[in-house]
Motif scaffolding. Sequence first.
Motif, PDB file in Angstrom:
ATOM      1  N   ILE A   1      -6.366   0.646  -1.740  1.00  0.00           N
ATOM      2  CA  ILE A   1      -6.622   2.069  -1.531  1.00  0.00           C
ATOM      3  C   ILE A   1      -8.091   2.378  -1.273  1.00  0.00           C
ATOM      4  O   ILE A   1      -8.407   3.144  -0.394  1.00  0.00           O
ATOM      5  CB  ILE A   1      -6.135   2.893  -2.749  1.00  0.00           C
TER       6      ILE A   1
ATOM      7  N   LEU B   1      -7.034   7.717  -1.949  1.00  0.00           N
ATOM      8  CA  LEU B   1      -5.606   7.770  -2.279  1.00  0.00           C
ATOM      9  C   LEU B   1      -5.073   9.177  -2.018  1.00  0.00           C
ATOM     10  O   LEU B   1      -4.007   9.340  -1.420  1.00  0.00           O
ATOM     11  CB  LEU B   1      -5.393   7.367  -3.737  1.00  0.00           C
TER      12      LEU B   1
ATOM     13  N   ARG C   1       0.838  -1.196   0.000  1.00  0.00           N
ATOM     14  CA  ARG C   1       0.000   0.000   0.000  1.00  0.00           C
ATOM     15  C   ARG C   1       0.879   1.253   0.000  1.00  0.00           C
ATOM     16  O   ARG C   1       0.617   2.202  -0.738  1.00  0.00           O
ATOM     17  CB  ARG C   1      -0.925   0.012   1.215  1.00  0.00           C
TER      18      ARG C   1
ATOM     19  N   VAL D   1       0.932   4.242  -2.769  1.00  0.00           N
ATOM     20  CA  VAL D   1       0.750   5.649  -2.399  1.00  0.00           C
ATOM     21  C   VAL D   1       1.927   6.475  -2.919  1.00  0.00           C
ATOM     22  O   VAL D   1       1.735   7.539  -3.520  1.00  0.00           O
ATOM     23  CB  VAL D   1       0.581   5.815  -0.871  1.00  0.00           C
TER      24      VAL D   1
END
Length: 175
Positions: A59, A65, A20, A24
């Motif tokens: 997300i 996001l 994750r 990002v």
Amino acid sequence: MPQARVKDKQGKSVKWQRRRHEIVDASAKVFAERGYHATSTTELCEENGIGKGALYYYIGSKEELLAAIHDRVMDEVMLGAERAELAGGSPPGRLAVLGMFRQRRRAYERRVEAVFQQGIESGDFRPVDTRLAVTAWLGMHNYTYLSLRAGGHFSVKEVAKSFADIFIWGIATRE
């Protein structure tokens, strides 16, 4: 004996968290290059080498996001604040250190303030205190992400347009 999987408070594994964070980071670069509104979900998937289902798994939505990117920035600001506190020193010295992150933000604010000033000079905007106008304008926009959730009533574009309409017609001199 197999090693136990470490999970966070939401039950997500370290591997999930790491992936994750990668998404990002990569997506923040895409937004920085192309802009939030100009970046499609498909482009984010391509940049991250994943499908839409995987993007949503990690997300949730494009709006989430953006909130995650904002949180990451705020995490860095808070780390800087913690370092300033741990470094000790006098209160004036600590405030000076805390104020350093504001330099870039202030440069952006000056640009927004210049637009307000130009609008006043051209007669498009009624005379207002430009510093307060900047604070109000940025306050409305900076916290937009807090009210946006996946499946919510308004899109980011709709909220931004509505805020701009409310604000601009509040200071406009003509229709």
